[in-house]
Design a protein around this motif. Structure first.
Motif, PDB file in Angstrom:
ATOM      1  N   THR A 156       0.826  -1.210   0.000  1.00 26.52           N
ATOM      2  CA  THR A 156       0.000   0.000   0.000  1.00 26.52           C
ATOM      3  C   THR A 156       0.858   1.256   0.000  1.00 26.52           C
ATOM      4  O   THR A 156       0.610   2.201  -0.762  1.00 26.52           O
ATOM      5  N   ASP A 157       1.872   1.283   0.851  1.00 22.25           N
ATOM      6  CA  ASP A 157       2.730   2.470   0.930  1.00 22.25           C
ATOM      7  C   ASP A 157       3.486   2.698  -0.379  1.00 22.25           C
ATOM      8  O   ASP A 157       3.672   3.848  -0.805  1.00 22.25           O
ATOM      9  N   ILE A 158       3.928   1.611  -1.014  1.00 18.23           N
ATOM     10  CA  ILE A 158       4.622   1.734  -2.295  1.00 18.23           C
ATOM     11  C   ILE A 158       3.700   2.379  -3.323  1.00 18.23           C
ATOM     12  O   ILE A 158       4.091   3.289  -4.071  1.00 18.23           O
ATOM     13  N   ALA A 159       2.460   1.908  -3.351  1.00 16.97           N
ATOM     14  CA  ALA A 159       1.493   2.425  -4.316  1.00 16.97           C
ATOM     15  C   ALA A 159       1.166   3.889  -4.049  1.00 16.97           C
ATOM     16  O   ALA A 159       1.130   4.714  -4.973  1.00 16.97           O
ATOM     17  N   ARG A 160       0.942   4.228  -2.791  1.00 15.83           N
ATOM     18  CA  ARG A 160       0.604   5.618  -2.453  1.00 15.83           C
ATOM     19  C   ARG A 160       1.756   6.568  -2.779  1.00 15.83           C
ATOM     20  O   ARG A 160       1.538   7.685  -3.258  1.00 15.83           O
ATOM     21  N   GLU A 161       2.970   6.124  -2.528  1.00  9.14           N
ATOM     22  CA  GLU A 161       4.119   6.973  -2.817  1.00  9.14           C
ATOM     23  C   GLU A 161       4.238   7.230  -4.319  1.00  9.14           C
ATOM     24  O   GLU A 161       4.543   8.346  -4.759  1.00  9.14           O
ATOM     25  N   PHE A 162       3.986   6.206  -5.127  1.00  9.05           N
ATOM     26  CA  PHE A 162       4.126   6.348  -6.572  1.00  9.05           C
ATOM     27  C   PHE A 162       2.997   7.173  -7.177  1.00  9.05           C
ATOM     28  O   PHE A 162       3.238   8.079  -7.993  1.00  9.05           O
ATOM     29  N   PHE A 163       1.763   6.874  -6.783  1.00  6.43           N
ATOM     30  CA  PHE A 163       0.626   7.528  -7.412  1.00  6.43           C
ATOM     31  C   PHE A 163       0.294   8.888  -6.793  1.00  6.43           C
ATOM     32  O   PHE A 163      -0.381   9.703  -7.425  1.00  6.43           O
ATOM     33  N   GLY A 164       0.768   9.129  -5.568  1.00  2.65           N
ATOM     34  CA  GLY A 164       0.589  10.432  -4.956  1.00  2.65           C
ATOM     35  C   GLY A 164      -0.859  10.796  -4.719  1.00  2.65           C
ATOM     36  O   GLY A 164      -1.754   9.939  -4.659  1.00  2.65           O
ATOM     37  N   ASN A 165      -1.112  12.085  -4.611  1.00  4.44           N
ATOM     38  CA  ASN A 165      -2.448  12.563  -4.285  1.00  4.44           C
ATOM     39  C   ASN A 165      -3.460  12.329  -5.395  1.00  4.44           C
ATOM     40  O   ASN A 165      -4.658  12.250  -5.144  1.00  4.44           O
ATOM     41  N   CYS A 166      -2.975  12.202  -6.624  1.00  2.00           N
ATOM     42  CA  CYS A 166      -3.882  11.986  -7.754  1.00  2.00           C
ATOM     43  C   CYS A 166      -4.452  10.577  -7.769  1.00  2.00           C
ATOM     44  O   CYS A 166      -5.482  10.310  -8.381  1.00  2.00           O
ATOM     45  N   GLY A 167      -3.775   9.654  -7.104  1.00  2.00           N
ATOM     46  CA  GLY A 167      -4.243   8.278  -7.071  1.00  2.00           C
ATOM     47  C   GLY A 167      -4.126   7.596  -8.426  1.00  2.00           C
ATOM     48  O   GLY A 167      -3.466   8.088  -9.343  1.00  2.00           O
ATOM     49  N   ALA A 168      -4.797   6.453  -8.539  1.00  2.00           N
ATOM     50  CA  ALA A 168      -4.750   5.667  -9.779  1.00  2.00           C
ATOM     51  C   ALA A 168      -6.139   5.561 -10.390  1.00  2.00           C
ATOM     52  O   ALA A 168      -6.531   4.524 -10.913  1.00  2.00           O
ATOM     53  N   TYR A 169      -6.894   6.641 -10.312  1.00  2.00           N
ATOM     54  CA  TYR A 169      -8.238   6.645 -10.877  1.00  2.00           C
ATOM     55  C   TYR A 169      -8.162   6.404 -12.380  1.00  2.00           C
ATOM     56  O   TYR A 169      -7.310   6.943 -13.068  1.00  2.00           O
ATOM     57  N   GLY A 170      -9.078   5.578 -12.877  1.00  3.78           N
ATOM     58  CA  GLY A 170      -9.034   5.202 -14.279  1.00  3.78           C
ATOM     59  C   GLY A 170      -8.251   3.930 -14.518  1.00  3.78           C
ATOM     60  O   GLY A 170      -8.052   3.538 -15.651  1.00  3.78           O
ATOM     61  N   SER A 171      -7.795   3.287 -13.434  1.00  4.19           N
ATOM     62  CA  SER A 171      -6.975   2.077 -13.536  1.00  4.19           C
ATOM     63  C   SER A 171      -7.733   0.863 -13.010  1.00  4.19           C
ATOM     64  O   SER A 171      -8.634   0.970 -12.180  1.00  4.19           O
ATOM     65  N   VAL A 172      -7.319  -0.288 -13.504  1.00  7.40           N
ATOM     66  CA  VAL A 172      -7.716  -1.576 -12.930  1.00  7.40           C
ATOM     67  C   VAL A 172      -6.495  -2.160 -12.247  1.00  7.40           C
ATOM     68  O   VAL A 172      -5.398  -2.136 -12.802  1.00  7.40           O
ATOM     69  N   MET A 173      -6.672  -2.665 -11.026  1.00  2.00           N
ATOM     70  CA  MET A 173      -5.614  -3.448 -10.398  1.00  2.00           C
ATOM     71  C   MET A 173      -6.012  -4.910 -10.461  1.00  2.00           C
ATOM     72  O   MET A 173      -7.075  -5.309  -9.979  1.00  2.00           O
ATOM     73  N   LEU A 174      -5.169  -5.702 -11.094  1.00  2.00           N
ATOM     74  CA  LEU A 174      -5.441  -7.117 -11.316  1.00  2.00           C
ATOM     75  C   LEU A 174      -4.579  -7.936 -10.363  1.00  2.00           C
ATOM     76  O   LEU A 174      -3.349  -7.919 -10.453  1.00  2.00           O
ATOM     77  N   GLY A 175      -5.234  -8.644  -9.435  1.00  3.42           N
ATOM     78  CA  GLY A 175      -4.489  -9.405  -8.437  1.00  3.42           C
ATOM     79  C   GLY A 175      -5.193 -10.679  -8.040  1.00  3.42           C
ATOM     80  O   GLY A 175      -6.255 -11.018  -8.574  1.00  3.42           O
ATOM     81  N   ASP A 176      -4.600 -11.378  -7.064  1.00  2.00           N
ATOM     82  CA  ASP A 176      -5.134 -12.679  -6.663  1.00  2.00           C
ATOM     83  C   ASP A 176      -5.391 -12.789  -5.166  1.00  2.00           C
ATOM     84  O   ASP A 176      -5.652 -13.889  -4.674  1.00  2.00           O
TER      85      ASP A 176
END
Length: 228
Positions: A156-176
């Motif tokens: 979670t922290d890795i993702a928040r640091e990369f995407f910042g305040n704008c987030g990843a809106y418009g994205s799909v996260m594909l996981g298991d």
């Protein structure tokens, strides 16, 4: 936006970016993960994981809690020692792990449809890059987000640091895993979960996310969207 099964708010164009989990989603490493854990358990006289069902019931994030559930006693030895030993065995068996069935076709479909693809993983970066190279996928992703250690505390922290305040809106996260759903929601991505990895369909269904049983189903879903 696609939410729970059957929901359709007619905003398909938001799915322009795919955030891939790696372990259990791209790499089918469940068997070698169980094999590695069982070697450590046997060494300590602890009963092994006997089936995929037993593994699915125990596995979750943080990994430290999963280790505790399968029998490791951190009052006798620290988590880091066990994690180091597990990682050594996992690395030894790593070449045995194939790609998840249908993953090459799905990655190529996303590429041909013009979608940006990146990886977000709790794996240690060096081993992840080696695994991608072995699979022939090292040049398929624009960005690789991974850990600088082997202890898999989460991403979670890795993702928040990369995407910042704008987030990843418009994205799909594909996981298991359910953790992938948590991470996706933390950054504003849409979680799509595939029951072909480290957790069962039943466990994933508790998230309320859209669940697929195979990569072929994911591909068919996007093909349907793209025809509209």
């Amino acid at each position: 936006m696609i939410g729970k099964k059957g929901e359709n708010t007619n905003c398909y164009m938001k799915y322009s970016q795919i955030i891939w989990d790696f372990n259990g989603t791209i790499l089918n490493d469940v068997d070698i993960g169980i094999k590695s854990a069982n070697e450590l358990l046997k060494k300590r006289g602890i009963p092994p994981i006997k089936s995929i069902e037993e593994y699915h019931k125990a596995f979750d994030f943080p990994i430290k809690d999963y280790y505790r559930r399968i029998g490791f006693d951190f009052s006798k030895e620290p988590y880091e020692k066990i994690a180091d030993e597990w990682f050594e065995r996992y690395t030894f068996y790593s070449d045995e792990a194939p790609a998840v069935e249908g993953v090459f076709e799905l990655i190529e479909y996303f590429k041909q449809s013009g979608r940006r693809q990146l990886i977000l993983s709790a794996s240690e970066r060096d081993i992840l890059e080696k695994q991608l190279t072995k699979l022939g996928l090292s040049d398929k992703f624009e960005t690789i987000l991974a850990c600088d250690n082997i202890y898999a505390h989460g991403k979670t922290d890795i993702a928040r640091e990369f995407f910042g305040n704008c987030g990843a809106y418009g994205s799909v996260m594909l996981g298991d895993t359910t953790h992938d759903a948590e991470v996706a929601r933390a950054i504003g991505a849409e979680p799509f979960l595939v029951a072909c990895g480290h957790q069962s369909y039943e466990k994933l269904s508790q998230t309320g996310c859209r669940i697929f049983e195979s990569m072929a189903q994911v591909k068919a879903f996007f093909e349907t969207l793209d025809r509209k």
